[in-house]
Design a protein around this motif. Structure first.
Motif, short mmCIF file in Angstrom:
data_model
loop_
_atom_site.label_atom_id
_atom_site.label_comp_id
_atom_site.label_asym_id
_atom_site.label_seq_id
_atom_site.Cartn_x
_atom_site.Cartn_y
_atom_site.Cartn_z
N TYR A 97 0.82 -1.21 0.00
CA TYR A 97 0.00 0.00 0.00
C TYR A 97 0.85 1.26 0.00
CZ TYR A 97 -3.47 3.42 1.54
OH TYR A 97 -4.30 4.51 1.62
N GLY A 98 0.42 2.25 -0.78
CA GLY A 98 1.08 3.56 -0.79
C GLY A 98 1.28 4.07 -2.20
N ALA A 205 -12.08 0.62 2.08
CA ALA A 205 -12.47 -0.65 1.47
C ALA A 205 -12.69 -1.74 2.51
CB ALA A 205 -11.41 -1.09 0.46
N THR A 206 -12.05 -1.61 3.67
CA THR A 206 -12.18 -2.65 4.70
C THR A 206 -13.52 -2.60 5.42
OG1 THR A 206 -11.08 -1.25 6.35
CG2 THR A 206 -9.69 -2.74 5.06
N ASP A 207 -14.30 -1.56 5.16
CA ASP A 207 -15.61 -1.46 5.80
C ASP A 207 -16.64 -2.40 5.16
OD1 ASP A 207 -14.92 0.35 7.74
OD2 ASP A 207 -15.46 2.11 6.53
N GLN A 208 -16.38 -2.81 3.94
CA GLN A 208 -17.30 -3.69 3.22
C GLN A 208 -16.50 -4.79 2.56
OE1 GLN A 208 -19.44 -0.98 0.61
NE2 GLN A 208 -20.98 -0.57 2.16
N VAL A 209 -16.35 -5.89 3.29
CA VAL A 209 -15.56 -7.01 2.77
C VAL A 209 -16.42 -8.26 2.70
CG1 VAL A 209 -13.30 -6.15 3.47
CG2 VAL A 209 -14.69 -7.43 5.10
N ASP A 210 -16.11 -9.11 1.74
CA ASP A 210 -16.85 -10.35 1.56
C ASP A 210 -16.28 -11.46 2.44
OD1 ASP A 210 -18.65 -9.34 -0.30
OD2 ASP A 210 -17.35 -9.78 -2.00
N ASP A 211 -17.10 -12.45 2.68
CA ASP A 211 -16.72 -13.61 3.49
C ASP A 211 -15.83 -14.53 2.65
OD1 ASP A 211 -16.51 -15.81 5.10
OD2 ASP A 211 -18.65 -16.30 5.10
N GLU A 261 -8.40 5.06 0.28
CA GLU A 261 -7.83 6.07 1.17
C GLU A 261 -8.21 5.80 2.63
OE1 GLU A 261 -9.28 9.66 -0.54
OE2 GLU A 261 -7.50 9.94 -1.80
N PRO A 262 -7.44 6.35 3.58
CA PRO A 262 -7.73 6.13 5.00
C PRO A 262 -9.12 6.62 5.38
CG PRO A 262 -5.54 7.03 4.71
CD PRO A 262 -6.19 7.10 3.37
#
Length: 364
Positions: A97-98, A205-211, A261-262
């Motif tokens: 990342y970056g 993106a980590t707020d909505q992740v698939d199983d 982004e953060p």
């Protein structure tokens, strides 16, 4: 009859995430396993569990596939053990990342490219030759939804996944006259250790992740069916793929940048953040609206071919309406288009699942 009895699946990146969930599915179906990852201890624990629970034979190979000729060493160990690999799963992969210009380190990116590209290619090269000689075998390559989109702040990762996807589709054509199949798995963001290892634990993106279990299940099903690719999950994920093809790349890049982004920004950037959020939300709504129009259009075309004369005229009218809205960038077309997909599916005798499969094939 268990047709998988005596067959062996080799899975890289098998110690966690999607790879682990795929290993469970193979084990349940009676496949013997070769598990490859860096963690010997964890792999051995999994091997003991699989052997006890499913009565299969599990071989563990502890290897860091980002190292030079690691894939060749794995192949040599498999040959020494006298194993025949019927299914190869190239799941191992990492991100970084970056901003490419001044925030990421070359040594880390070089290892990433080696793992995601060189190891995947070499593993495929070594085991595919034997599969073609036997005229039997299956390969599952982990690509990503970002293999078909720009992905700012993870540019090198996205580029490697684009390679994997393109490589897979080219092999499918080369192997069309054989009984060997290759499948690309294109998941959206998934709840694994990927973001932690990439140094991106606090991005939107980590707020909505698939199983990962769901992703593995859809991938496994597509692999066994010999499909060329699969986008796991529901219609929304499939619309993201369509959007990548029909929306301007600048808009897609802006949306993906926002998601990458953060979550929390400094106070002095709040105003700018709000402006960016509104712009990217608009781009997302517009892009998904156009994608939904495309999906609904295909659905209506499928329903049209299975309808009465009266219904055909009705579907012609609705398809014309969708085209009119799409031509004007109708940002809220997504809601109506999804409703039309549902309505059109009623005209298809096998229901919505078969309709979605047809839609997915049609937009390939």
């Amino acid at each position: 009859m268990n047709t998988s009895a005596g067959k062996t699946a080799l899975i890289t990146g098998a110690s966690s995430g999607i790879g682990l969930e795929l290993a469970k599915l193979f084990a349940k179906d009676g496949y013997n396993l070769v598990l490859v990852a860096r963690s010997d201890d964890k792999l051995q624990q999994l091997a003991n569990r699989f052997n006890d629970d499913y009565g299969i034979e599990t071989t563990v190979i502890g290897k860091d596939l980002s190292e030079e000729d690691a894939a060749q060493d794995v192949y040599n160990q498999v040959r020494e053990k006298g194993l025949t690999i019927n299914v190869l799963v190239n799941d191992a992969g990492v991100g970084a990342y970056g901003k490419f210009a001044n925030e990421t380190e070359w040594e880390r990116e070089k290892a990433l490219i080696h793992l995601n590209v060189l190891a995947t290619t070499q593993m495929t090269k070594l085991f595919l030759k034997e599969m073609v000689e036997r005229n039997e075998g299956k390969i599952l390559n982990l690509a990503s939804l970002v293999s078909v989109t720009p992905f700012p702040l993870m540019a090198v990762y996205a580029a490697t996944k684009a390679y994997v996807y393109n490589f897979t589709q080219s092999l499918i054509n080369e192997l069309k006259d054989t009984k060997v199949t290759v499948t690309a798995l294109l998941p959206n963001a998934t709840n694994t250790d990927f973001f932690n290892k990439a140094g991106a634990t606090n991005i939107r993106a980590t707020d909505q992740v698939d199983d990962p279990a769901m992703v593995a299940k859809d991938g496994y099903k597509a692999l066994m069916a010999g499909e060329s690719k699969v986008v796991p999950g529901g219609l929304v994920n499939k619309m993201y793929e369509v959007m990548a093809y029909v929306a301007p790349q600048e808009a897609v890049a802006a949306m993906m940048r926002y998601n990458n982004e953060p979550k929390a920004e400094p106070k002095e950037q709040k105003k700018e953040e709000g402006s960016d959020k509104a712009a990217n939300s608009s781009a997302l709504a517009w892009g998904l609206g156009i994608a939904a129009v495309a999906v609904a259009g295909v659905a209506l075309a499928v329903a049209y071919s299975n309808s009465s004369v009266v219904d055909k005229w009705r579907y012609k009218y609705k398809l014309g309406k969708l085209k009119w809205k799409a031509s004007r960038g109708y940002a809220h077309a997504s809601d109506e288009a999804v409703d039309l997909v549902s309505e059109a599916s009623k005209a298809v005798s096998n229901g919505l699942d078969n309709l979605r499969q047809t839609v997915a094939r049609a937009v390939n």
